[in-house]
Scaffold this motif. Sequence first.
Motif, PDB file in Angstrom:
ATOM      1  N   VAL A 140       0.148   2.774  -2.498  1.00 13.32           N
ATOM      2  CA  VAL A 140       1.569   2.466  -2.319  1.00 13.32           C
ATOM      3  C   VAL A 140       1.741   1.350  -1.289  1.00 13.32           C
ATOM      4  CG1 VAL A 140       3.743   3.380  -1.428  1.00 13.32           C
ATOM      5  CG2 VAL A 140       2.409   4.728  -3.043  1.00 13.32           C
ATOM      6  N   ALA A 141       0.908   1.347  -0.251  1.00 10.55           N
ATOM      7  CA  ALA A 141       1.014   0.313   0.781  1.00 10.55           C
ATOM      8  C   ALA A 141       0.747  -1.075   0.205  1.00 10.55           C
ATOM      9  CB  ALA A 141       0.037   0.609   1.920  1.00 10.55           C
ATOM     10  N   PHE A 142      -0.280  -1.204  -0.629  1.00 12.57           N
ATOM     11  CA  PHE A 142      -0.564  -2.515  -1.232  1.00 12.57           C
ATOM     12  C   PHE A 142       0.496  -2.873  -2.279  1.00 12.57           C
ATOM     13  CE2 PHE A 142      -4.822  -1.813   0.537  1.00 12.57           C
ATOM     14  CZ  PHE A 142      -5.088  -3.073   1.045  1.00 12.57           C
ATOM     15  N   GLY A 143       1.017  -1.882  -2.977  1.00 15.23           N
ATOM     16  CA  GLY A 143       2.092  -2.138  -3.922  1.00 15.23           C
ATOM     17  C   GLY A 143       3.341  -2.627  -3.219  1.00 15.23           C
ATOM     18  N   ALA A 144       3.607  -2.096  -2.026  1.00 13.34           N
ATOM     19  CA  ALA A 144       4.777  -2.510  -1.251  1.00 13.34           C
ATOM     20  C   ALA A 144       4.666  -3.962  -0.822  1.00 13.34           C
ATOM     21  CB  ALA A 144       4.931  -1.616  -0.026  1.00 13.34           C
ATOM     22  N   VAL A 145       3.456  -4.396  -0.489  1.00 10.26           N
ATOM     23  CA  VAL A 145       3.251  -5.796  -0.110  1.00 10.26           C
ATOM     24  C   VAL A 145       3.575  -6.710  -1.287  1.00 10.26           C
ATOM     25  CG1 VAL A 145       1.562  -7.507   0.630  1.00 10.26           C
ATOM     26  CG2 VAL A 145       1.493  -5.201   1.589  1.00 10.26           C
ATOM     27  N   ALA A 146       3.131  -6.317  -2.474  1.00 14.32           N
ATOM     28  CA  ALA A 146       3.388  -7.130  -3.669  1.00 14.32           C
ATOM     29  C   ALA A 146       4.870  -7.203  -3.997  1.00 14.32           C
ATOM     30  CB  ALA A 146       2.617  -6.550  -4.859  1.00 14.32           C
ATOM     31  N   ALA A 147       5.625  -6.187  -3.581  1.00 16.14           N
ATOM     32  CA  ALA A 147       7.057  -6.172  -3.850  1.00 16.14           C
ATOM     33  C   ALA A 147       7.815  -7.168  -2.976  1.00 16.14           C
ATOM     34  CB  ALA A 147       7.615  -4.762  -3.626  1.00 16.14           C
ATOM     35  N   GLY A 148       7.125  -7.744  -1.978  1.00 18.38           N
ATOM     36  CA  GLY A 148       7.730  -8.783  -1.149  1.00 18.38           C
ATOM     37  C   GLY A 148       8.689  -8.277  -0.097  1.00 18.38           C
ATOM     38  N   LEU A 149       8.543  -7.024   0.323  1.00 16.86           N
ATOM     39  CA  LEU A 149       9.440  -6.461   1.321  1.00 16.86           C
ATOM     40  C   LEU A 149       8.977  -6.836   2.723  1.00 16.86           C
ATOM     41  CD1 LEU A 149       9.784  -3.008  -0.405  1.00 16.86           C
ATOM     42  CD2 LEU A 149      11.506  -4.797  -0.320  1.00 16.86           C
ATOM     43  N   ASN A 150       9.933  -7.214   3.584  1.00 11.72           N
ATOM     44  CA  ASN A 150       9.595  -7.689   4.923  1.00 11.72           C
ATOM     45  C   ASN A 150       8.866  -6.648   5.755  1.00 11.72           C
ATOM     46  OD1 ASN A 150      10.788 -10.177   4.440  1.00 11.72           O
ATOM     47  ND2 ASN A 150      12.805  -9.488   5.148  1.00 11.72           N
ATOM     48  N   SER A 151       9.202  -5.381   5.540  1.00  6.74           N
ATOM     49  CA  SER A 151       8.615  -4.316   6.351  1.00  6.74           C
ATOM     50  C   SER A 151       7.221  -3.926   5.892  1.00  6.74           C
ATOM     51  CB  SER A 151       9.522  -3.077   6.323  1.00  6.74           C
ATOM     52  OG  SER A 151       9.778  -2.690   4.988  1.00  6.74           O
ATOM     53  N   ALA A 152       6.776  -4.471   4.761  1.00 10.89           N
ATOM     54  CA  ALA A 152       5.448  -4.166   4.245  1.00 10.89           C
ATOM     55  C   ALA A 152       4.580  -5.420   4.344  1.00 10.89           C
ATOM     56  CB  ALA A 152       5.535  -3.694   2.794  1.00 10.89           C
ATOM     57  N   THR A 153       3.532  -5.384   5.149  1.00  5.55           N
ATOM     58  CA  THR A 153       2.666  -6.534   5.337  1.00  5.55           C
ATOM     59  C   THR A 153       1.266  -6.241   4.817  1.00  5.55           C
ATOM     60  OG1 THR A 153       1.914  -5.859   7.548  1.00  5.55           O
ATOM     61  CG2 THR A 153       3.969  -7.120   7.410  1.00  5.55           C
ATOM     62  N   PHE A 154       0.575  -7.315   4.446  1.00  3.50           N
ATOM     63  CA  PHE A 154      -0.797  -7.170   3.972  1.00  3.50           C
ATOM     64  C   PHE A 154      -1.685  -6.616   5.082  1.00  3.50           C
ATOM     65  CE2 PHE A 154      -5.091  -8.824   3.302  1.00  3.50           C
ATOM     66  CZ  PHE A 154      -5.346  -8.352   2.020  1.00  3.50           C
ATOM     67  N   ALA A 155      -1.491  -7.110   6.300  1.00  3.89           N
ATOM     68  CA  ALA A 155      -2.290  -6.621   7.431  1.00  3.89           C
ATOM     69  C   ALA A 155      -2.043  -5.137   7.666  1.00  3.89           C
ATOM     70  CB  ALA A 155      -1.960  -7.415   8.685  1.00  3.89           C
ATOM     71  N   GLY A 156      -0.787  -4.708   7.479  1.00  2.00           N
ATOM     72  CA  GLY A 156      -0.475  -3.297   7.652  1.00  2.00           C
ATOM     73  C   GLY A 156      -1.169  -2.430   6.618  1.00  2.00           C
ATOM     74  N   ALA A 157      -1.211  -2.923   5.370  1.00  2.76           N
ATOM     75  CA  ALA A 157      -1.896  -2.174   4.312  1.00  2.76           C
ATOM     76  C   ALA A 157      -3.392  -2.080   4.593  1.00  2.76           C
ATOM     77  CB  ALA A 157      -1.647  -2.835   2.959  1.00  2.76           C
ATOM     78  N   VAL A 158      -3.965  -3.185   5.090  1.00  4.14           N
ATOM     79  CA  VAL A 158      -5.386  -3.189   5.441  1.00  4.14           C
ATOM     80  C   VAL A 158      -5.644  -2.220   6.594  1.00  4.14           C
ATOM     81  CG1 VAL A 158      -7.266  -4.583   6.403  1.00  4.14           C
ATOM     82  CG2 VAL A 158      -5.815  -5.514   4.586  1.00  4.14           C
ATOM     83  N   ALA A 159      -4.740  -2.215   7.579  1.00  3.93           N
ATOM     84  CA  ALA A 159      -4.891  -1.306   8.713  1.00  3.93           C
ATOM     85  C   ALA A 159      -4.867   0.145   8.251  1.00  3.93           C
ATOM     86  CB  ALA A 159      -3.777  -1.554   9.733  1.00  3.93           C
ATOM     87  N   LEU A 160      -3.978   0.440   7.297  1.00  2.00           N
ATOM     88  CA  LEU A 160      -3.916   1.799   6.765  1.00  2.00           C
ATOM     89  C   LEU A 160      -5.213   2.167   6.069  1.00  2.00           C
ATOM     90  CD1 LEU A 160      -2.411   4.403   6.092  1.00  2.00           C
ATOM     91  CD2 LEU A 160      -1.449   3.255   4.084  1.00  2.00           C
ATOM     92  N   ALA A 161      -5.730   1.256   5.245  1.00  4.85           N
ATOM     93  CA  ALA A 161      -6.995   1.526   4.548  1.00  4.85           C
ATOM     94  C   ALA A 161      -8.130   1.728   5.542  1.00  4.85           C
ATOM     95  CB  ALA A 161      -7.326   0.384   3.588  1.00  4.85           C
ATOM     96  N   MET A 162      -8.143   0.932   6.608  1.00  2.44           N
ATOM     97  CA  MET A 162      -9.176   1.087   7.631  1.00  2.44           C
ATOM     98  C   MET A 162      -9.063   2.441   8.319  1.00  2.44           C
ATOM     99  SD  MET A 162      -9.175  -2.717   9.386  1.00  2.44           S
ATOM    100  CE  MET A 162     -10.206  -2.129  10.740  1.00  2.44           C
ATOM    101  N   GLY A 163      -7.847   2.825   8.663  1.00  2.00           N
ATOM    102  CA  GLY A 163      -7.639   4.107   9.331  1.00  2.00           C
ATOM    103  C   GLY A 163      -8.038   5.287   8.461  1.00  2.00           C
TER     104      GLY A 163
END
Length: 269
Positions: A140-163
């Motif tokens: 869902v995090a990577f899907g949110a980035v593709a949706a172009g929403l300001n609150s969803a960032t690629f770095a944030g999705a990567v951070a979630l995957a790392m965590g």
Amino acid sequence: MNWFMAQSPVLQALMAGLFTWSVTALGAALVFTAKDISKKTLDVMLGFAGGVMIAASYWSLLAPAIEMSSDLGTWSFVPAAVGFVMGAIFLRLVDMFLPHLHLNAPMSEAEGVKTSWQRSTLLVTAITLHNIPEGLAVGVAFGAVAAGLNSATFAGAVALAMGIGIQNFPEGTAVSVPLRREGMSRTKAFLYGQASGLVEPIAAVLGAAAVLVVQPLLPYALAFAAGAMIFVVVEEVIPESQSSGNGDLATMGVIFGFTLMMTLDVALG
């Protein structure tokens, strides 16, 4: 990294899910190098995993869900609240019907519908329950980035995957080592341990695809994953880490896990 960013969100979710599964396998592989791991260490590791999941639920999932709904004004909490509750209800229903057994519990305490499954299978099924919401959250995090929403960032999705990947290491160990202690061969214990994470790439792909198909549901989907993860933490991860008299150490594990995930998300996201 640039190559990864250029891929479709579904492929990104798949690769991130494969990463989190691979860390589960690394954790399970400790069964080959360690003669045994003390229950105290396992409890701290489980507490750490729980702390990561709690922090990820807020910073990576609930907070963006609320921000995405800011146009609702004072009702911006509704999508997050509804999704959160639905995620917990979903995991409760799965918990009721899917046969599984919590770590260190006797066979008489197996949950779900009655089955003839062996103890090892029931243990792996229990850990697999953890990984369903974790995989969904990454997708869902990577899907949110593709949706172009300001609150969803690629770095944030990567951070979630790392965590999620980091906390999968102790989860893999928490499956393979007890199975080895019960007399299972090292190879078989490893195979069962890593198998518990195989659902994550699948769930990640489903989460990313669902968001792309129905973008208005994105804040609900983010909160759904958060609710499912919090259910797992409160219902199983933390109680298990506290069950053997190592409560204080396990609690510090939660604190360190929470701090690490918070740092990753804020620093990278």
